[in-house]
Design a protein around this motif. Structure first.
Motif, PDB file in Angstrom:
ATOM      1  N   VAL A  11       0.951  -0.995   0.011  1.00 40.80           N
ATOM      2  CA  VAL A  11       0.024  -0.131  -0.029  1.00 40.80           C
ATOM      3  C   VAL A  11       1.010   1.178  -0.052  1.00 40.80           C
ATOM      4  O   VAL A  11       0.352   2.398  -0.610  1.00 40.80           O
ATOM      5  CB  VAL A  11      -1.084  -0.123   1.259  1.00 40.80           C
ATOM      6  CG1 VAL A  11      -1.728   1.149   1.314  1.00 40.80           C
ATOM      7  CG2 VAL A  11      -1.878  -1.046   1.083  1.00 40.80           C
ATOM      8  N   ALA A  12       2.032   1.160   0.524  1.00 44.17           N
ATOM      9  CA  ALA A  12       2.909   2.285   0.670  1.00 44.17           C
ATOM     10  C   ALA A  12       3.474   2.628  -0.851  1.00 44.17           C
ATOM     11  O   ALA A  12       3.658   3.799  -1.055  1.00 44.17           O
ATOM     12  CB  ALA A  12       4.163   1.900   1.390  1.00 44.17           C
ATOM     13  N   SER A  13       3.105   1.938  -1.928  1.00 42.48           N
ATOM     14  CA  SER A  13       3.519   2.132  -3.264  1.00 42.48           C
ATOM     15  C   SER A  13       2.536   3.128  -3.611  1.00 42.48           C
ATOM     16  O   SER A  13       3.054   4.148  -4.505  1.00 42.48           O
ATOM     17  CB  SER A  13       3.284   1.127  -4.110  1.00 42.48           C
ATOM     18  OG  SER A  13       4.167  -0.032  -3.747  1.00 42.48           O
ATOM     19  N   PRO A  40      -9.071   2.150  -9.468  1.00 39.50           N
ATOM     20  CA  PRO A  40      -8.810   0.859  -8.979  1.00 39.50           C
ATOM     21  C   PRO A  40      -7.285  -0.006  -9.730  1.00 39.50           C
ATOM     22  O   PRO A  40      -6.975  -0.943  -8.989  1.00 39.50           O
ATOM     23  CB  PRO A  40      -9.965   0.095  -8.987  1.00 39.50           C
ATOM     24  CG  PRO A  40     -11.144   1.115  -9.046  1.00 39.50           C
ATOM     25  CD  PRO A  40     -10.268   2.317  -9.619  1.00 39.50           C
ATOM     26  N   LEU A  41      -7.280   0.589 -10.835  1.00 39.37           N
ATOM     27  CA  LEU A  41      -6.353  -0.052 -11.725  1.00 39.37           C
ATOM     28  C   LEU A  41      -4.915   0.614 -11.290  1.00 39.37           C
ATOM     29  O   LEU A  41      -3.942  -0.066 -11.575  1.00 39.37           O
ATOM     30  CB  LEU A  41      -6.688   0.211 -13.107  1.00 39.37           C
ATOM     31  CG  LEU A  41      -7.912  -0.174 -13.694  1.00 39.37           C
ATOM     32  CD1 LEU A  41      -7.941  -0.158 -14.996  1.00 39.37           C
ATOM     33  CD2 LEU A  41      -8.032  -1.933 -13.444  1.00 39.37           C
ATOM     34  N   MET A  42      -4.711   1.844 -10.711  1.00 40.06           N
ATOM     35  CA  MET A  42      -3.631   2.202 -10.476  1.00 40.06           C
ATOM     36  C   MET A  42      -3.125   2.361  -8.829  1.00 40.06           C
ATOM     37  O   MET A  42      -2.002   2.728  -9.004  1.00 40.06           O
ATOM     38  CB  MET A  42      -3.763   3.961 -10.985  1.00 40.06           C
ATOM     39  CG  MET A  42      -3.836   3.808 -12.681  1.00 40.06           C
ATOM     40  SD  MET A  42      -3.762   5.299 -13.305  1.00 40.06           S
ATOM     41  CE  MET A  42      -2.080   6.023 -13.045  1.00 40.06           C
ATOM     42  N   GLU A  43      -4.097   2.058  -8.048  1.00 42.63           N
ATOM     43  CA  GLU A  43      -3.738   2.093  -6.777  1.00 42.63           C
ATOM     44  C   GLU A  43      -3.911   0.952  -6.164  1.00 42.63           C
ATOM     45  O   GLU A  43      -4.409   0.337  -6.295  1.00 42.63           O
ATOM     46  CB  GLU A  43      -4.815   3.155  -6.077  1.00 42.63           C
ATOM     47  CG  GLU A  43      -4.691   4.620  -6.624  1.00 42.63           C
ATOM     48  CD  GLU A  43      -5.664   5.580  -6.088  1.00 42.63           C
ATOM     49  OE1 GLU A  43      -6.508   5.372  -5.004  1.00 42.63           O
ATOM     50  OE2 GLU A  43      -5.469   6.745  -6.608  1.00 42.63           O
ATOM     51  N   GLN A  44      -2.787   0.808  -5.222  1.00 42.16           N
ATOM     52  CA  GLN A  44      -2.600  -0.561  -4.378  1.00 42.16           C
ATOM     53  C   GLN A  44      -3.572  -0.455  -2.965  1.00 42.16           C
ATOM     54  O   GLN A  44      -3.500   0.509  -2.563  1.00 42.16           O
ATOM     55  CB  GLN A  44      -1.286  -0.937  -4.071  1.00 42.16           C
ATOM     56  CG  GLN A  44      -0.265  -1.101  -5.257  1.00 42.16           C
ATOM     57  CD  GLN A  44      -0.261  -0.079  -6.206  1.00 42.16           C
ATOM     58  OE1 GLN A  44      -0.069   1.167  -5.754  1.00 42.16           O
ATOM     59  NE2 GLN A  44      -0.245  -0.326  -7.670  1.00 42.16           N
TER      60      GLN A  44
END
Length: 87
Positions: A11-13, A40-44
């Motif tokens: 998630v830190a990404s 949703p495709l770009m965030e962890q």
């Protein structure tokens, strides 16, 4: 490494990718794209990595077995990776 640490790192990404993502969102918005469909495709998110963790534990019995059986890493290579990548 505990699963919680893996989830936190995953998630830190979002922090490291924030600037790039914001630029991408602005560009796509300017083209009429609904950003809520793209986020949703770009965030962890934790929900994305949890099935992977579950599979490693339930199918392979843990990371060591997964690393040896699936990734083909021997014990020496695995130890080197741990020394270099884990704090």
């Amino acid at each position: 490494m505990p699963d919680e640490a893996i989830i936190d790192d995953f998630v830190a990404s979002n922090t490291y990718n924030r600037e790039h993502n914001e630029k991408t969102y602005k560009y796509l918005e300017s083209k009429g794209v609904n950003i809520s469909l793209v986020e949703p495709l770009m965030e962890q998110r934790p929900s994305q990595i949890k099935p992977v963790l579950d599979a490693v534990h339930n199918t392979y019995g843990g990371w060591d077995t997964f690393a040896h059986d699936v990734l083909g890493l021997d014990s020496q290579t695995l130890a080197l990776l741990r020394d270099k990548m884990l704090a």
